[in-house]
Design an enzyme around this catalytic site. Structure first.
Site, PDB file in Angstrom:
ATOM      1  N   CYS A  59       0.814  -1.233   0.000  1.00  0.00           N
ATOM      2  CA  CYS A  59       0.000   0.000   0.000  1.00  0.00           C
ATOM      3  C   CYS A  59       0.838   1.270   0.000  1.00  0.00           C
ATOM      4  O   CYS A  59       0.386   2.315  -0.471  1.00  0.00           O
ATOM      5  CB  CYS A  59      -0.957  -0.002   1.184  1.00  0.00           C
ATOM      6  SG  CYS A  59      -2.111  -1.371   1.099  1.00  0.00           S
TER       7      CYS A  59
ATOM      8  N   HIS B 252      -3.768   7.110   1.231  1.00  0.00           N
ATOM      9  CA  HIS B 252      -3.977   5.796   0.624  1.00  0.00           C
ATOM     10  C   HIS B 252      -5.377   5.329   1.007  1.00  0.00           C
ATOM     11  O   HIS B 252      -5.772   5.418   2.173  1.00  0.00           O
ATOM     12  CB  HIS B 252      -2.911   4.813   1.127  1.00  0.00           C
ATOM     13  CG  HIS B 252      -3.328   3.383   0.964  1.00  0.00           C
ATOM     14  ND1 HIS B 252      -3.698   2.871  -0.260  1.00  0.00           N
ATOM     15  CD2 HIS B 252      -3.478   2.377   1.862  1.00  0.00           C
ATOM     16  CE1 HIS B 252      -4.039   1.599  -0.096  1.00  0.00           C
ATOM     17  NE2 HIS B 252      -3.929   1.279   1.172  1.00  0.00           N
TER      18      HIS B 252
ATOM     19  N   ASN C 129      -9.927  -0.757  -2.111  1.00  0.00           N
ATOM     20  CA  ASN C 129      -8.507  -0.500  -1.830  1.00  0.00           C
ATOM     21  C   ASN C 129      -7.689  -1.080  -2.983  1.00  0.00           C
ATOM     22  O   ASN C 129      -7.661  -2.291  -3.172  1.00  0.00           O
ATOM     23  CB  ASN C 129      -8.153  -1.158  -0.496  1.00  0.00           C
ATOM     24  CG  ASN C 129      -6.692  -1.013  -0.103  1.00  0.00           C
ATOM     25  OD1 ASN C 129      -5.840  -0.750  -0.947  1.00  0.00           O
ATOM     26  ND2 ASN C 129      -6.395  -1.202   1.162  1.00  0.00           N
TER      27      ASN C 129
HETATM   28  N1  COA Z   1     -19.293  -9.629   5.382  1.00  0.00           N
HETATM   29  C1  COA Z   1     -20.004  -9.974   6.454  1.00  0.00           C
HETATM   30  N2  COA Z   1     -19.450 -10.346   7.618  1.00  0.00           N
HETATM   31  C2  COA Z   1     -18.119 -10.359   7.691  1.00  0.00           C
HETATM   32  C3  COA Z   1     -17.300 -10.001   6.594  1.00  0.00           C
HETATM   33  C4  COA Z   1     -17.948  -9.622   5.400  1.00  0.00           C
HETATM   34  N3  COA Z   1     -17.268  -9.251   4.300  1.00  0.00           N
HETATM   35  N4  COA Z   1     -16.012 -10.099   6.951  1.00  0.00           N
HETATM   36  C5  COA Z   1     -15.991 -10.507   8.235  1.00  0.00           C
HETATM   37  N5  COA Z   1     -17.259 -10.673   8.669  1.00  0.00           N
HETATM   38  C6  COA Z   1     -17.708 -11.087   9.998  1.00  0.00           C
HETATM   39  C7  COA Z   1     -16.676 -11.919  10.721  1.00  0.00           C
HETATM   40  O1  COA Z   1     -16.764 -13.273  10.348  1.00  0.00           O
HETATM   41  C8  COA Z   1     -17.077 -11.689  12.164  1.00  0.00           C
HETATM   42  O2  COA Z   1     -18.183 -12.526  12.460  1.00  0.00           O
HETATM   43  P1  COA Z   1     -18.344 -13.187  13.926  1.00  0.00           P
HETATM   44  O3  COA Z   1     -18.476 -12.025  14.867  1.00  0.00           O
HETATM   45  O4  COA Z   1     -19.569 -13.991  13.778  1.00  0.00           O
HETATM   46  O5  COA Z   1     -17.094 -13.970  14.131  1.00  0.00           O
HETATM   47  C9  COA Z   1     -17.585 -10.254  12.177  1.00  0.00           C
HETATM   48  O6  COA Z   1     -17.896  -9.930  10.808  1.00  0.00           O
HETATM   49  C10 COA Z   1     -16.559  -9.273  12.697  1.00  0.00           C
HETATM   50  O7  COA Z   1     -15.321  -9.549  12.068  1.00  0.00           O
HETATM   51  P2  COA Z   1     -14.035  -8.722  12.369  1.00  0.00           P
HETATM   52  O8  COA Z   1     -12.937  -9.202  11.487  1.00  0.00           O
HETATM   53  O9  COA Z   1     -13.808  -8.690  13.839  1.00  0.00           O
HETATM   54  O10 COA Z   1     -14.525  -7.295  11.885  1.00  0.00           O
HETATM   55  P3  COA Z   1     -13.883  -5.904  12.128  1.00  0.00           P
HETATM   56  O11 COA Z   1     -14.829  -5.065  12.854  1.00  0.00           O
HETATM   57  O12 COA Z   1     -12.490  -5.961  12.603  1.00  0.00           O
HETATM   58  O13 COA Z   1     -13.848  -5.356  10.629  1.00  0.00           O
HETATM   59  C11 COA Z   1     -12.300  -4.937   8.890  1.00  0.00           C
HETATM   60  C12 COA Z   1     -13.020  -5.981   9.694  1.00  0.00           C
HETATM   61  C13 COA Z   1     -11.365  -5.658   7.942  1.00  0.00           C
HETATM   62  C14 COA Z   1     -13.311  -4.158   8.058  1.00  0.00           C
HETATM   63  C15 COA Z   1     -11.562  -3.967   9.837  1.00  0.00           C
HETATM   64  O14 COA Z   1     -10.789  -4.696  10.760  1.00  0.00           O
HETATM   65  C16 COA Z   1     -10.685  -3.034   9.113  1.00  0.00           C
HETATM   66  O15 COA Z   1     -11.167  -2.176   8.416  1.00  0.00           O
HETATM   67  N6  COA Z   1      -9.343  -3.129   9.257  1.00  0.00           N
HETATM   68  C17 COA Z   1      -8.402  -2.365   8.500  1.00  0.00           C
HETATM   69  C18 COA Z   1      -8.176  -3.076   7.235  1.00  0.00           C
HETATM   70  C19 COA Z   1      -7.449  -2.270   6.208  1.00  0.00           C
HETATM   71  O16 COA Z   1      -7.522  -1.080   6.171  1.00  0.00           O
HETATM   72  N7  COA Z   1      -6.722  -2.943   5.349  1.00  0.00           N
HETATM   73  C20 COA Z   1      -5.996  -2.342   4.317  1.00  0.00           C
HETATM   74  C21 COA Z   1      -4.593  -2.255   4.731  1.00  0.00           C
HETATM   75  S1  COA Z   1      -3.707  -1.097   3.821  1.00  0.00           S
END
Ligand code: COA
Length: 348
Positions: free
Chosen positions: A114, A275, A305
């Site tokens: 990224c 980004h 992204n």
């Molecule tokens: N659709 C529906 N549900 C989803 C899902 C999707 N696409 N992806 C994950 N889930 C579910 C998980 O299975 C989990 O279910 P559970 O509670 O039954 O186990 C629940 O949603 C929460 O998952 P979690 O991974 O804890 O969610 P989160 O609140 O951390 O959100 C991200 C996930 C990825 C959106 C968040 O962590 C984030 O934005 N992180 C930064 C990522 C980023 O910027 N990456 C780029 C790097 S440059």
């Protein structure tokens, strides 16, 4: 010493639009979940065959080169940032050099995910400053769709990423105070495994907390196995919360570093191009820096992204929309896998 300026910029996104609802055909997810957590509404996916990381980079580069009033033959160095190269090796830089009929100029691939474009821009800036090159093409391009897990198992990662490319041409400028004022690059490998694609790789999982127990792996067969595809370990891994927590600290930090270096403050920024990792991260950064909505540009809603392509696509779109004008202070900032992060401050 010379100062470098962005003389031309362009971007290309594939025509195939996939909305959040489209993704429900492949996995259990919802428009509501994706928008609430990431801000993303839709993303583009390249044609499976024929459209490559390089070919998208070429399309963006053609526009950037034309806008810089130059030609592919005049480009004297190429830097190509991507995490989704067409080949394991050689890099996309040489493929672009071939496709665009360039002279036998140097071509370098940057694999900083990224933050790849900001790293690439910084390298190009040094070459212009020293007078070594006068016309450098910097490209960021990604074809994520070839290697995401589109099953429910991979949904936390796959809904975030999209395909596309952006490019700029860097040239020396004699205009006092104009161009790239400074660039700042950082890394912290302590969390390298928190956002990574472990395979194909020569470590065979050596650094992982739980190293896989390989059945008799034959010499020459440690890169990718059928089992890796089946158990999902062949796909990118992301500890989303760890990424989020680090990103919201490092983005403001590296932007602050750039401002301090130039005796400027955040209110001096006319346009911040972060980004496009996640809209929530951008909003957090905006709030931390006390910036208004018209000082920050986001387009993750449309493209997801796009990793190394996200900064040049957003920069170009903001410029095309007239949101970046002559004399504006523009700040580019990126954070991603590695972890690596960086910023560039530009007087347009
Ligand atoms: N659709 C529906 N549900 C989803 C899902 C999707 N696409 N992806 C994950 N889930 C579910 C998980 O299975 C989990 O279910 P559970 O509670 O039954 O186990 C629940 O949603 C929460 O998952 P979690 O991974 O804890 O969610 P989160 O609140 O951390 O959100 C991200 C996930 C990825 C959106 C968040 O962590 C984030 O934005 N992180 C930064 C990522 C980023 O910027 N990456 C780029 C790097 S440059």
């Amino acid at each position: 010493m010379f100062q470098s300026k962005i003389a031309g910029l362009g971007y290309y996104v594939p025509k195939n639009v996939y909305t959040n609802n489209d993704l429900t055909r492949f996995m259990e997810t919802s428009d509501e979940w994706i928008q609430e957590r990431t801000g993303i509404k839709e993303r583009r996916y390249a044609d499976r065959i024929g459209e490559t990381t390089t070919s998208m980079g070429v399309e963006a580069a053609k526009i950037a080169i034309e806008r810089a009033n130059t030609t592919a033959e005049e480009i004297d160095f190429v830097i190509f940032a991507t995490l989704s190269p067409d080949y394991y090796f050689p890099g996309c830089g040489v493929l672009l050099q071939r496709e665009m009929g360039m002279k036998e100029v140097g071509a370098l691939d940057v694999r900083n995910q990224c933050s790849g474009f900001v790293y690439a821009l910084s390298i190009a800036d040094q070459f212009i400053k020293t007078g070594m090159y006068k016309n450098i093409l910097v490209v960021g391009s990604e074809k994520h769709s070839f290697a995401l897990d589109f099953s429910t198992r991979g949904r936390a990662v796959s809904v975030i990423f999209g395909d596309g490319a952006g490019a700029v041409v860097l040239q020396p400028t004699t205009e006092d105070g104009k161009g790239i004022l400074s660039t700042h690059l950082h890394s912290d490998g302590a969390d390298a495994e928190k956002l990574a694609m472990y395979y194909p790789g020569a470590s065979a999982g050596y650094y992982l907390e739980e190293m896989p127990e390989w059945p008799d792996v034959e010499l020459g067969q440690m890169l990718m196995t059928k089992e890796m595809l089946e158990d999902g370990s062949a796909f990118p891994y992301m500890d989303g919360q760890a990424v989020f927590k680090k990103a919201v600290v490092k983005f403001p930090e590296v932007i602050g570093e750039a401002l301090a270096k130039n005796n400027l403050k955040s209110t001096d920024i006319n346009m911040l191009i972060p980004h496009q990792a996640n809209l929530r991260i951008s909003q957090f950064v905006q709030k931390t820096l006390g910036l208004n909505d018209d000082q920050v540009f986001n387009n993750i809603q449309k493209y997801g992204n796009t990793t190394a392509a996200s900064v040049p696509i957003a920069l170009c779109e903001a410029w095309e929309e007239g949101k970046i004008k002559d004399g504006d202070l523009v700040c580019l900032a990126a954070f991603g896998a590695g972890f690596t992060w960086g910023s560039a401050l530009i007087r347009w």
